[in-house]
Design a protein around this motif. Structure first.
Motif, PDB file in Angstrom:
ATOM      1  N   SER A  80      -1.671   5.022   7.256  1.00  0.00           N
ATOM      2  CA  SER A  80      -2.421   3.959   6.889  1.00  0.00           C
ATOM      3  C   SER A  80      -1.610   2.962   5.871  1.00  0.00           C
ATOM      4  O   SER A  80      -2.241   2.223   5.212  1.00  0.00           O
ATOM      5  N   LYS A  81      -0.391   3.532   5.611  1.00  0.00           N
ATOM      6  CA  LYS A  81       0.566   2.572   4.650  1.00  0.00           C
ATOM      7  C   LYS A  81       1.132   1.623   5.305  1.00  0.00           C
ATOM      8  O   LYS A  81       2.449   1.767   5.691  1.00  0.00           O
ATOM      9  N   TYR A  82       0.653   0.691   5.639  1.00  0.00           N
ATOM     10  CA  TYR A  82       1.065  -0.320   6.390  1.00  0.00           C
ATOM     11  C   TYR A  82       2.197  -1.419   5.668  1.00  0.00           C
ATOM     12  O   TYR A  82       1.934  -1.534   4.433  1.00  0.00           O
ATOM     13  N   ASP A  83       3.168  -1.779   6.454  1.00  0.00           N
ATOM     14  CA  ASP A  83       4.203  -2.662   5.960  1.00  0.00           C
ATOM     15  C   ASP A  83       3.750  -3.783   5.952  1.00  0.00           C
ATOM     16  O   ASP A  83       2.505  -4.172   6.096  1.00  0.00           O
ATOM     17  N   TYR A  84       4.583  -4.824   5.741  1.00  0.00           N
ATOM     18  CA  TYR A  84       4.140  -6.349   5.515  1.00  0.00           C
ATOM     19  C   TYR A  84       5.210  -7.325   5.980  1.00  0.00           C
ATOM     20  O   TYR A  84       6.430  -6.654   6.429  1.00  0.00           O
ATOM     21  N   ILE A  85       4.740  -8.717   6.083  1.00  0.00           N
ATOM     22  CA  ILE A  85       6.180  -9.457   6.541  1.00  0.00           C
ATOM     23  C   ILE A  85       6.968  -9.771   5.092  1.00  0.00           C
ATOM     24  O   ILE A  85       6.379 -10.185   4.128  1.00  0.00           O
ATOM     25  N   HIS A  86       8.099  -9.460   5.000  1.00  0.00           N
ATOM     26  CA  HIS A  86       9.222  -9.285   4.121  1.00  0.00           C
ATOM     27  C   HIS A  86       9.717 -10.750   3.854  1.00  0.00           C
ATOM     28  O   HIS A  86       9.373 -11.689   4.596  1.00  0.00           O
ATOM     29  N   ASP A  87      10.050 -10.891   2.531  1.00  0.00           N
ATOM     30  CA  ASP A  87      10.588 -12.254   2.014  1.00  0.00           C
ATOM     31  C   ASP A  87      11.852 -12.697   2.858  1.00  0.00           C
ATOM     32  O   ASP A  87      11.662 -14.045   2.820  1.00  0.00           O
ATOM     33  N   ASP A  88      12.559 -11.965   3.128  1.00  0.00           N
ATOM     34  CA  ASP A  88      13.572 -12.659   4.008  1.00  0.00           C
ATOM     35  C   ASP A  88      13.050 -13.332   5.371  1.00  0.00           C
ATOM     36  O   ASP A  88      13.468 -14.276   5.798  1.00  0.00           O
ATOM     37  N   GLN A  89      12.055 -12.481   6.012  1.00  0.00           N
ATOM     38  CA  GLN A  89      11.237 -13.236   7.177  1.00  0.00           C
ATOM     39  C   GLN A  89      10.693 -14.464   6.780  1.00  0.00           C
ATOM     40  O   GLN A  89      10.624 -15.488   7.576  1.00  0.00           O
ATOM     41  N   HIS A  92       1.036  -9.213  14.103  1.00  0.00           N
ATOM     42  CA  HIS A  92       0.078  -8.188  14.187  1.00  0.00           C
ATOM     43  C   HIS A  92      -0.981  -7.756  12.985  1.00  0.00           C
ATOM     44  O   HIS A  92      -2.061  -7.879  13.309  1.00  0.00           O
ATOM     45  N   ILE A  93      -0.533  -7.376  11.874  1.00  0.00           N
ATOM     46  CA  ILE A  93      -1.103  -6.912  10.826  1.00  0.00           C
ATOM     47  C   ILE A  93      -1.481  -7.958  10.226  1.00  0.00           C
ATOM     48  O   ILE A  93      -0.751  -8.958   9.722  1.00  0.00           O
ATOM     49  N   PRO A  94      -3.027  -8.070   9.936  1.00  0.00           N
ATOM     50  CA  PRO A  94      -3.256  -9.370   9.157  1.00  0.00           C
ATOM     51  C   PRO A  94      -2.792  -9.288   7.682  1.00  0.00           C
ATOM     52  O   PRO A  94      -2.619  -8.287   7.000  1.00  0.00           O
ATOM     53  N   VAL A  95      -2.540 -10.710   7.260  1.00  0.00           N
ATOM     54  CA  VAL A  95      -1.948 -10.911   5.878  1.00  0.00           C
ATOM     55  C   VAL A  95      -2.962 -10.690   4.908  1.00  0.00           C
ATOM     56  O   VAL A  95      -4.163 -10.753   5.453  1.00  0.00           O
ATOM     57  N   GLN A  96      -2.787 -10.383   3.686  1.00  0.00           N
ATOM     58  CA  GLN A  96      -4.051 -10.304   2.713  1.00  0.00           C
ATOM     59  C   GLN A  96      -5.102 -11.503   2.570  1.00  0.00           C
ATOM     60  O   GLN A  96      -6.136 -11.250   2.365  1.00  0.00           O
ATOM     61  N   PHE A 139      -2.486 -16.254  13.633  1.00  0.00           N
ATOM     62  CA  PHE A 139      -3.111 -15.250  14.832  1.00  0.00           C
ATOM     63  C   PHE A 139      -2.655 -13.831  14.773  1.00  0.00           C
ATOM     64  O   PHE A 139      -1.484 -13.533  14.647  1.00  0.00           O
ATOM     65  N   CYS A 140      -3.554 -13.007  14.702  1.00  0.00           N
ATOM     66  CA  CYS A 140      -3.187 -11.545  14.344  1.00  0.00           C
ATOM     67  C   CYS A 140      -4.351 -10.688  15.408  1.00  0.00           C
ATOM     68  O   CYS A 140      -5.168 -11.066  15.988  1.00  0.00           O
ATOM     69  N   GLY A 141      -3.916  -9.390  15.392  1.00  0.00           N
ATOM     70  CA  GLY A 141      -4.691  -8.425  15.969  1.00  0.00           C
ATOM     71  C   GLY A 141      -4.865  -7.023  15.155  1.00  0.00           C
ATOM     72  O   GLY A 141      -5.555  -7.326  13.794  1.00  0.00           O
ATOM     73  N   HIS A 142      -4.657  -5.966  15.318  1.00  0.00           N
ATOM     74  CA  HIS A 142      -4.619  -4.755  14.567  1.00  0.00           C
ATOM     75  C   HIS A 142      -6.203  -4.104  14.236  1.00  0.00           C
ATOM     76  O   HIS A 142      -6.374  -2.933  14.481  1.00  0.00           O
ATOM     77  N   ASP A 143      -6.962  -5.030  14.018  1.00  0.00           N
ATOM     78  CA  ASP A 143      -8.530  -4.607  13.628  1.00  0.00           C
ATOM     79  C   ASP A 143      -9.055  -4.843  14.969  1.00  0.00           C
ATOM     80  O   ASP A 143      -9.692  -5.967  15.091  1.00  0.00           O
ATOM     81  N   HIS A 144      -9.481  -3.585  15.726  1.00  0.00           N
ATOM     82  CA  HIS A 144      -9.859  -4.017  17.233  1.00  0.00           C
ATOM     83  C   HIS A 144     -11.369  -4.500  17.476  1.00  0.00           C
ATOM     84  O   HIS A 144     -11.673  -5.106  18.504  1.00  0.00           O
ATOM     85  N   LYS A 163     -14.609   1.612   5.922  1.00  0.00           N
ATOM     86  CA  LYS A 163     -14.780   1.175   4.508  1.00  0.00           C
ATOM     87  C   LYS A 163     -14.175  -0.425   4.391  1.00  0.00           C
ATOM     88  O   LYS A 163     -14.941  -1.277   3.934  1.00  0.00           O
ATOM     89  N   ASN A 164     -12.904  -0.521   4.734  1.00  0.00           N
ATOM     90  CA  ASN A 164     -12.334  -1.767   4.495  1.00  0.00           C
ATOM     91  C   ASN A 164     -12.272  -2.420   5.811  1.00  0.00           C
ATOM     92  O   ASN A 164     -11.516  -2.320   7.059  1.00  0.00           O
ATOM     93  N   VAL A 165     -13.212  -3.585   6.012  1.00  0.00           N
ATOM     94  CA  VAL A 165     -13.420  -4.062   7.304  1.00  0.00           C
ATOM     95  C   VAL A 165     -12.045  -4.604   7.787  1.00  0.00           C
ATOM     96  O   VAL A 165     -11.921  -4.736   8.875  1.00  0.00           O
ATOM     97  N   VAL A 166     -11.503  -5.662   6.885  1.00  0.00           N
ATOM     98  CA  VAL A 166     -10.315  -6.207   7.128  1.00  0.00           C
ATOM     99  C   VAL A 166      -8.987  -5.292   6.685  1.00  0.00           C
ATOM    100  O   VAL A 166      -9.096  -4.752   5.397  1.00  0.00           O
ATOM    101  N   CYS A 167      -8.145  -4.890   7.242  1.00  0.00           N
ATOM    102  CA  CYS A 167      -7.015  -3.504   7.316  1.00  0.00           C
ATOM    103  C   CYS A 167      -5.855  -4.422   6.935  1.00  0.00           C
ATOM    104  O   CYS A 167      -5.279  -4.605   8.069  1.00  0.00           O
ATOM    105  N   THR A 168      -5.428  -4.559   5.948  1.00  0.00           N
ATOM    106  CA  THR A 168      -3.998  -5.231   5.628  1.00  0.00           C
ATOM    107  C   THR A 168      -3.078  -4.234   4.879  1.00  0.00           C
ATOM    108  O   THR A 168      -3.546  -3.453   4.406  1.00  0.00           O
TER     109      THR A 168
END
Length: 540
Positions: A377-386, A412-416, A470-475, A444-449
């Motif tokens: 559950s240690k999700y990555d993120y959209i990086h600076d170069d992207q 896919h994974i929502p931003v903060q 537009f994202c997904g991830h949290d079903h 517990k964390n309804v929005v999982c970022t």
């Protein structure tokens, strides 16, 4: 050690500051400094709120946008920050680890004692220990779960092999027949595509251009389809394909965007680690519908235990793409910055143009990546170069069009900011505007970022081009909120496989229809599967 009274700390402040310490090597000193920072900045946040500042949280973020500023704010020597993140840190860290090991042992004893008795002795549980129980037990419990999961997988493989050796040929034949049942279903899919749009691909840039021949360009977002590709998941894979077909047939889109987790190669749910076959099956299904489609990766599409790694799946998508299918718009090259490929498995830009050649929408598909470090559950993120690539492309198109273009971003994974916007909504803030949907995740964390803040939102706000994320991830989440001028929309999910009991649930299942008009304005609406099925029943 200073203890934080969490009931008095604004959770967004705590969450924001914690993200800066995610990869720090904890010592008593680091923990103390972090707690002081949280208390100090929370006090400033409360003062901003007392001034009736509606953007109090944004003020704090802008004031403290790096760890050095935070440390200096409490009068601490900022030169030690590098030591906190130094992999070669020595005895201080080792001593701290030993302290944590002793505390962990004590926590386990107290936990067992609590289970065996109705009320653990208050003398045993001090204020410091209560903090440890919240922080450390949660930390070690996650690690235990990971090891239990790995052990279960190993046992599963042993048992499955043993069963396989004992099965007779008739059972194997039945198993092979089940595997062959999905292709006939796919082959029975009828052609849906009605548009007369022109699609071209630029070999040098990897950019697809769609010229729309109508005033409205319809984009259908599907997400978290979760095809298992195994015998156990067969019935749910069929339901997922059928649901996707019903939604596509009902909306008749010009383009389908799948925002990740098309596959779920996790053996526990499907008894399969095959992430190649489901991709080929879905590509064949989409080819039969005739509707052009694009794809951005989710965290499950290239799981570490899956048959196909990132390179394998990339090659597979390329083999199924435009040159062979004429409807999958997967690029053959990836964007670069300063001669180096940017982070991620697939990042791409699609230009949607009106019949007169003017730009209607720039569609960005950005890989939110999968995991970082250890743990599931240690999700990555959209990086600076992207983000830099996204910024450069928006500015390039602005220059070509002679105005600020309109764009949409899919990942896919929502931003903060999804979490920030949702928390503001729950607290009744007028900083957000509600459009539709609900967030019904049971965690517990309804929005999982990711715990790592991405620069995407701030950059998008600065450019003033992007109308929606537009994202997904949290079903179970499908809410759409506008925050600081950008729509943050969760797609309705398809999933029948992953969440316990989700196959029986219906409220969250469906698609999201995005209609881009020829002047660049956008309408967004939910397409619940239940409403399609009810409408179909009425026609019978």
């Amino acid at each position: 050690m200073e203890i934080i009274d969490k009931t008095k700390i604004e959770k967004n402040i705590n969450y924001y500051i914690e993200s800066f310490f995610e990869n720090a090597h904890y010592t008593e000193e680091v923990l103390k400094v972090k707690n002081i920072i949280i208390n100090k900045i929370n006090e400033e946040y409360e003062l901003e709120k007392e001034k009736n500042n509606k953007n109090a949280f944004e003020v704090i973020i802008q004031r403290y946008n790096n760890l050095e500023t935070m440390v200096k704010n409490i009068g601490y020597d900022a030169s030690v920050i590098d030591l906190w993140f130094n992999m070669d840190i020595t005895s201080t860290h080792e001593e701290f680890k030993n302290v944590l090991i002793r505390k962990k042992f004590y926590i386990y004893i107290i936990t067992v004692f609590g289970i065996l008795s109705d009320h653990p002795s208050k003398e045993l549980i001090t204020e410091d220990l209560q903090e440890d129980l919240e922080h450390n037990f949660d930390k070690y419990a996650k690690k235990c779960l990971v090891w239990l999961f790995i052990l279960f997988i190993k046992l599963y493989e042993i048992v499955l092999n043993a069963i396989s050796l004992s099965l007779n040929s008739e059972v194997f034949e039945l198993r092979e027949e089940l595997k062959k049942m999905l292709p006939p279903l796919i082959n029975s899919i009828s052609y849906i595509y009605e548009s007369n749009n022109t699609i071209s691909y630029n070999e040098d840039t990897g950019i697809y251009t769609i010229v729309s021949n109508s005033n409205d360009f319809k984009i259908l977002q599907l997400t978290d389809i979760h095809l298992g590709g195994g015998v156990i998941s067969f019935d749910k894979d069929v339901k997922a394909i059928e649901a996707s077909y019903k939604i596509i047939k009902h909306t008749k889109p010009d383009l389908v965007v799948v925002t990740g987790d098309l596959t779920y190669p996790v053996g526990l749910a499907s008894f399969s680690l095959n992430n190649k076959a489901p991709v080929s099956q879905f590509a064949a299904f989409m080819r039969n519908t005739g509707v052009p489609w694009v794809f951005t990766y989710g965290n499950h599409d290239t799981e570490g235990m899956a048959i196909g790694n990132k390179e394998d799946i990339d090659k597979l998508y390329k083999s199924l793409s435009w040159k062979t299918s004429k409807n999958l718009l997967y690029p053959y090259i990836q964007p670069e910055l300063d001669g180096e490929k940017i982070w991620g498995r697939n990042n791409q830009l699609i230009e949607v143009r009106n019949s007169d050649g003017t730009l209607n929408q720039a569609l960005f598909l950005i890989d939110s990546n999968d995991y970082m470090g250890s743990g599931f559950s240690k999700y990555d993120y959209i990086h600076d170069d992207q983000v830099e690539w996204y910024k450069n492309e928006v500015l390039r198109l602005n220059h070509i069009e002679g105005k600020t273009i309109s764009s949409l971003v899919f990942f896919h994974i929502p931003v903060q900011q999804y979490k920030i916007a949702y928390d503001l909504f729950i607290n009744g803030s007028d900083e957000v505007k509600y459009y539709f949907g609900s967030n019904d995740e049971k965690r517990k964390n309804v929005v999982c970022t990711s715990k790592h803040p991405s620069k995407l939102f701030d950059t998008a706000k600065e450019l003033n081009s992007t109308k929606g994320f537009f994202c997904g991830h949290d079903h179970y989440n499908n809410m759409s909120l506008e925050y600081q001028g950008i729509r943050h929309t969760y797609g309705m999910s398809i999933d029948y496989l992953v969440e316990p009991g989700i196959a029986r649930d219906t409220k969250q299942r469906g698609g999201t229809l995005i209609i881009s008009h020829n002047d660049g304005t956008v309408d967004i609406e939910q397409i619940p599967l239940t409403s399609i099925e009810k409408e179909s029943e009425k026609k019978k």
